[in-house]
Design a protein around this motif. Sequence first.
Motif, mmCIF file in Angstrom:
data_model
loop_
_atom_site.group_PDB
_atom_site.id
_atom_site.type_symbol
_atom_site.label_atom_id
_atom_site.label_comp_id
_atom_site.label_asym_id
_atom_site.label_seq_id
_atom_site.Cartn_x
_atom_site.Cartn_y
_atom_site.Cartn_z
ATOM 1 N N ALA A 60 0.830 -1.210 0.000
ATOM 2 C CA ALA A 60 0.000 0.000 0.000
ATOM 3 C C ALA A 60 0.867 1.263 0.000
ATOM 4 O O ALA A 60 0.566 2.227 -0.706
ATOM 5 N N ARG A 61 1.935 1.258 0.782
ATOM 6 C CA ARG A 61 2.832 2.430 0.821
ATOM 7 C C ARG A 61 3.535 2.647 -0.511
ATOM 8 O O ARG A 61 3.621 3.777 -0.994
ATOM 9 N N GLN A 62 4.038 1.573 -1.106
ATOM 10 C CA GLN A 62 4.699 1.692 -2.412
ATOM 11 C C GLN A 62 3.716 2.174 -3.475
ATOM 12 O O GLN A 62 4.050 3.021 -4.311
ATOM 13 N N SER A 63 2.519 1.629 -3.448
ATOM 14 C CA SER A 63 1.510 2.028 -4.430
ATOM 15 C C SER A 63 1.086 3.470 -4.237
ATOM 16 O O SER A 63 0.893 4.201 -5.213
ATOM 17 N N ALA A 64 0.944 3.899 -2.991
ATOM 18 C CA ALA A 64 0.598 5.295 -2.716
ATOM 19 C C ALA A 64 1.663 6.220 -3.270
ATOM 20 O O ALA A 64 1.348 7.258 -3.875
ATOM 21 N N ASP A 65 2.912 5.854 -3.096
ATOM 22 C CA ASP A 65 4.005 6.677 -3.616
ATOM 23 C C ASP A 65 3.958 6.755 -5.142
ATOM 24 O O ASP A 65 4.116 7.833 -5.730
ATOM 25 N N THR A 66 3.686 5.641 -5.779
ATOM 26 C CA THR A 66 3.592 5.606 -7.238
ATOM 27 C C THR A 66 2.435 6.477 -7.734
ATOM 28 O O THR A 66 2.577 7.239 -8.696
ATOM 29 N N VAL A 67 1.293 6.376 -7.064
ATOM 30 C CA VAL A 67 0.125 7.182 -7.444
ATOM 31 C C VAL A 67 0.411 8.669 -7.216
ATOM 32 O O VAL A 67 0.077 9.504 -8.062
ATOM 33 N N ALA A 68 1.042 9.005 -6.100
ATOM 34 C CA ALA A 68 1.364 10.406 -5.809
ATOM 35 C C ALA A 68 2.310 10.973 -6.871
ATOM 36 O O ALA A 68 2.126 12.108 -7.337
ATOM 37 N N GLU A 69 3.288 10.184 -7.265
ATOM 38 C CA GLU A 69 4.216 10.640 -8.302
ATOM 39 C C GLU A 69 3.509 10.811 -9.637
ATOM 40 O O GLU A 69 3.825 11.726 -10.403
ATOM 41 N N ARG A 70 2.530 9.975 -9.930
ATOM 42 C CA ARG A 70 1.754 10.119 -11.169
ATOM 43 C C ARG A 70 0.944 11.409 -11.128
ATOM 44 O O ARG A 70 0.843 12.121 -12.133
ATOM 45 N N LEU A 71 0.359 11.711 -9.979
ATOM 46 C CA LEU A 71 -0.384 12.976 -9.842
ATOM 47 C C LEU A 71 0.497 14.166 -10.194
ATOM 48 O O LEU A 71 0.098 15.048 -10.957
ATOM 49 N N VAL A 72 1.689 14.189 -9.654
ATOM 50 C CA VAL A 72 2.606 15.298 -9.922
ATOM 51 C C VAL A 72 3.031 15.298 -11.389
ATOM 52 O O VAL A 72 3.130 16.358 -12.014
ATOM 53 N N ALA A 73 3.238 14.108 -11.955
ATOM 54 C CA ALA A 73 3.656 14.016 -13.357
ATOM 55 C C ALA A 73 2.608 14.581 -14.309
ATOM 56 O O ALA A 73 2.956 15.099 -15.374
ATOM 57 N N ILE A 74 1.323 14.505 -13.934
ATOM 58 C CA ILE A 74 0.286 15.052 -14.816
ATOM 59 C C ILE A 74 -0.032 16.509 -14.484
ATOM 60 O O ILE A 74 -0.967 17.087 -15.027
#
Length: 156
Positions: A60-74
């Motif tokens: 869950a922590r790794q996935s949250a980090d990936t999703v957060a980075e995607r938010l910033v990337a868009i």
Amino acid sequence: MSTTSTAPSDGERPSAAPALQESLAELIDLSLLGKQAHWNVYGKNFRALHQQLDDVVEFARQSADTVAERLVAIGANADGRASTVAAESGLPALEEGSLPDTTVVTFMVEAYTTTIANMRHRIEALGSTDSVSQDLLIGITAELEKQSWMFQAEMA
């Protein structure tokens, strides 16, 4: 020198960002709930569940980090503050105190069922706006389904 933007257009971003932000809040909440259960579980299946909950938290922590980075990337902002997670997560509440192993298993199945249903809804919504974000959530959901299946097997 010019740069080329590969992020969704301004018209697509409003659709992608909320789905990702909702996913971020739920994944952070799932990690916190997993850790809370990890600390307080007891019973004959303590050791196995204790270790299984570590896997929940890590994923869950790794996935949250990936999703957060995607938010910033868009071009959006990721918001993982406690107040935001509390307001946005649709996950059930975990009772406080010591938790029998059977209660933890039942709770985790419920939490996964809710998360997976919400992720599938977001995956569908992202299909017409941001296939990269959609693919990201598909991968996360596949692992959530696997983890859910493992908790469901504990109920047999």
